[in-house]
Write a protein that holds these residues in place. Structure first.
Motif, short mmCIF file in Angstrom:
data_model
loop_
_atom_site.label_atom_id
_atom_site.label_comp_id
_atom_site.label_asym_id
_atom_site.label_seq_id
_atom_site.Cartn_x
_atom_site.Cartn_y
_atom_site.Cartn_z
N ASN A 4 0.84 -1.20 0.00
CA ASN A 4 0.00 0.00 0.00
C ASN A 4 0.87 1.24 0.00
O ASN A 4 1.72 1.42 0.88
N VAL A 31 -2.82 3.95 -2.78
CA VAL A 31 -4.03 4.18 -1.98
C VAL A 31 -4.46 5.63 -1.98
O VAL A 31 -5.65 5.93 -1.79
N PRO A 49 -0.09 3.51 5.26
CA PRO A 49 0.53 2.88 4.08
C PRO A 49 1.84 2.18 4.45
O PRO A 49 2.49 2.51 5.45
#
Length: 273
Positions: A4, A31, A49
């Motif tokens: 992510n 993301v 993230p």
């Protein structure tokens, strides 16, 4: 494996171009994108993230300040790939410290190298190593001057991983003078300013005594009264007078009064030095 990822850059075209290139990597799951450091600090704790592509020079909060702010807020710092336009400094600085970086404009081959490094970090469970290396970059800097930080790293300076730095940055208008704390003999207050007495000259800086004291290693610098701090290694002797007062004599002959509230601490440091 899905990593992510968050992009933080104040340039819209740079964000768009990097996002397009990252879409070619099946391991990267983009993301969100942030247009400045303030947005990043607000969004990172929410999205958590694994990786951020972090521009160094941004208005508001620059890349180094984003990392510092996350640490101040006790938020986890993701793995970081710095994005910078400073070719000369970045290559030397980040290669020397094993950090990931990409240069603007982003090169596809260099991006692959950086992403591969991140994949290796994840697969080897060495995120802590990355964070420790990252801490070496920001631990002793406020992050206010990106170019200065990059120059210092590129010059091969050994960075201190303790919370106390070894250099005092003194701003005078548009200039910044870096004074080695090892050369600072004592510091005293003069109104709203601090007089930093180093070996070769005295520097003036606009700081409070409390702010300055928090930056100095208490094992080396001791408060002797409300308006003076002394580097203990320059203390030649501690003299008691018949009046009950104590005075420090420095190696250059300077004599400084020790207040009653700080006397015991000063004596203890001298005895243990």
């Amino acid at each position: 494996m899905k990593i992510n990822t968050l992009i933080v850059d104040d340039e819209p075209l740079a964000r768009k171009g990097l996002a397009m290139r990252l879409s070619d990597f099946s391991e990267i799951n983009l993301v969100a994108q942030c247009k400045n450091g303030l947005e990043a600090v607000a969004l990172i704790p929410q999205l958590r993230p694994d990786l951020i592509f972090l521009d160094i020079q941004m208005p508001g909060l620059n890349g180094f300040q984003v990392i510092n702010k996350l640490r101040e807020l006790n938020q986890p710092v993701p793995m970081v790939i710095f994005v910078t336009a400073y070719d000369t400094y970045a290559i030397k600085a980040f290669d020397a410290h094993a950090l990931d970086y990409v240069l603007k404009p982003v090169d596809e081959e260099r991006l692959r190298v950086a992403v591969d490094k991140v994949i290796n970090h994840v697969s080897l469970h060495s995120e802590s190593d990355h964070k420790q290396t990252l801490a070496k970059i920001v631990a002793d800097f406020t992050g206010d001057d990106c170019e200065d930080i990059l120059r210092r790293l590129a010059s091969g300076e050994v960075l201190n991983t303790t919370q106390y730095g070894d250099v005092l940055a003194i701003k005078d208008g548009t200039e910044v003078t870096r004074v080695s704390l090892a050369d600072v003999q004592w510091i005293d207050a003069a109104g709203d300013y601090m007089c930093v007495h180093a070996l070769e000259q005295t520097h003036i800086m606009r700081r409070t005594m409390k702010e300055l004291e928090e930056e100095l290693d208490p094992r080396v610098f001791v408060r002797v009264h409300r308006s003076a701090i002394v580097n203990i290694k320059y203390v030649q002797k501690l003299v008691s007078h018949v009046s009950g007062e104590y005075h420090l004599i420095l190696s250059n002959g300077t004599e400084l009064k020790v207040s009653r509230s700080h006397r015991d601490n000063v004596k203890s440091m001298i005895n243990n030095w």
